[in-house]
Scaffold this active site. Sequence first.
Site, PDB file in Angstrom:
ATOM      1  N   ARG A  77       1.153   2.512  -7.733  1.00 59.17           N
ATOM      2  CA  ARG A  77       0.219   1.393  -7.601  1.00 59.17           C
ATOM      3  C   ARG A  77      -1.202   1.934  -7.717  1.00 59.17           C
ATOM      4  O   ARG A  77      -1.461   3.106  -7.560  1.00 59.17           O
ATOM      5  CB  ARG A  77       0.414   0.698  -6.249  1.00 59.17           C
ATOM      6  CG  ARG A  77       1.743  -0.045  -6.194  1.00 59.17           C
ATOM      7  CD  ARG A  77       1.940  -0.744  -4.863  1.00 59.17           C
ATOM      8  NE  ARG A  77       0.925  -1.726  -4.611  1.00 59.17           N
ATOM      9  CZ  ARG A  77       0.151  -1.755  -3.524  1.00 59.17           C
ATOM     10  NH1 ARG A  77       0.273  -0.856  -2.597  1.00 59.17           N
ATOM     11  NH2 ARG A  77      -0.744  -2.690  -3.368  1.00 59.17           N
ATOM     12  N   LYS A  91       5.607   8.822   3.596  1.00 57.91           N
ATOM     13  CA  LYS A  91       6.074   7.847   2.595  1.00 57.91           C
ATOM     14  C   LYS A  91       7.344   8.332   1.906  1.00 57.91           C
ATOM     15  O   LYS A  91       7.388   9.432   1.367  1.00 57.91           O
ATOM     16  CB  LYS A  91       4.944   7.618   1.576  1.00 57.91           C
ATOM     17  CG  LYS A  91       5.274   6.603   0.515  1.00 57.91           C
ATOM     18  CD  LYS A  91       4.024   6.096  -0.179  1.00 57.91           C
ATOM     19  CE  LYS A  91       4.367   5.317  -1.434  1.00 57.91           C
ATOM     20  NZ  LYS A  91       3.231   4.625  -2.030  1.00 57.91           N
ATOM     21  N   ARG A 147      -5.052   0.981   5.943  1.00 60.65           N
ATOM     22  CA  ARG A 147      -4.317   2.084   6.583  1.00 60.65           C
ATOM     23  C   ARG A 147      -4.637   2.100   8.064  1.00 60.65           C
ATOM     24  O   ARG A 147      -5.600   1.468   8.520  1.00 60.65           O
ATOM     25  CB  ARG A 147      -4.614   3.421   5.909  1.00 60.65           C
ATOM     26  CG  ARG A 147      -6.043   3.859   5.969  1.00 60.65           C
ATOM     27  CD  ARG A 147      -6.235   5.178   5.211  1.00 60.65           C
ATOM     28  NE  ARG A 147      -7.643   5.463   5.037  1.00 60.65           N
ATOM     29  CZ  ARG A 147      -8.416   5.999   5.970  1.00 60.65           C
ATOM     30  NH1 ARG A 147      -7.909   6.310   7.146  1.00 60.65           N
ATOM     31  NH2 ARG A 147      -9.698   6.214   5.750  1.00 60.65           N
TER      32      ARG A 147
END
Length: 321
Positions: free
Chosen positions: A120, A185, A318
């Site tokens: 992304r 992640k 975040r």
Amino acid sequence: MKSKVLVSLLSDGQVHSGERLARELGVSRTAVWKQVRRALDEGYEIDTVRGRGYRLVTPVDLLDADTILAGLAEPARNRIALTVLDEVDSTNTEVLRQISKGATGVPVAIADSQTKGRGRRGKPWRSPRGENLYLSAGLTFHGGFSVLDGLSLVLGVAVAETLEGLGVPGVRLKWPNDIFLPDGKLGGILVELQGELQEGVVRVIAGIGINVHMSRADDVDQPWASLDQISSQADWSRNRIASALINALLESAETFAEKGFSFFQESWQARDMFKGRHLVAQGGEVIGVGCGIDGQGNYLVEGVSGVVAIRAGEISLRVAL
Ligand code: BTN
């Protein structure tokens, strides 16, 4: 991968004599040796056991279209057009190519490695050979672009539920659709709009990347996780994960088309990584506390002047350190 057949013959980790390999491959023993050299160049660790033959040192997890198809539920097996490649620029681009070649059904592309994997926000997606899963599917919806609101979150739920079903603990979703484990992640989803095909018929390419066996990634600028880090003993077969993901993607896309995003809202909230955390926007300023998503998939942040809904793509969020 030019040495794929040789590597699959060696994939049991046993010693195979050059003579037997030559017979199985239908080539001379010199040609076997050349294939071993090529496999070494491609990064496989193969031991030459003096007087006995060759042994693959590190286990391999080869992708195989038939195994993936065999792991699908019947409706999915009948609906997809599957392409499994050794190497590709990006599986999202491959799905577009399949569509332009006239693929019937739901085109699905999976590759062992990507040379131009996309993430992304224009970031590259690290796609080393043989380590992770890179999978894309072309999904068609009726009702114009507005029916796609929340789709990327729905896909996040589908991926999270699939991983949980395979025994992965602690899966979380980072809005809008990053897949996280406590250490970092684990995967990401890239949804690209192909456009309106005919009045009201829209197609998206959904690309999913999951870190399966990745053990190093020096150039990744954020904490990351892989399934092998949970347990290297578990059988994180990419074929098995791919089948489970395809089943879930097709089922979720169908439910989403019928029932809309609200059907998935609770499932998404239950895995919300931002809930109750102080959040900062791209620029670094604290904007408030995470309160989950609304019925359209916008993220709600409670700041000094009340609750603000943030649309996917507007700002990236975040957790404040
Ligand atoms: C993200 O930035 O979090 C999204 C990553 C998406 C990566 C996958 S890998 C398969 C597909 N092909 C690509 O080029 N990107 C997606």
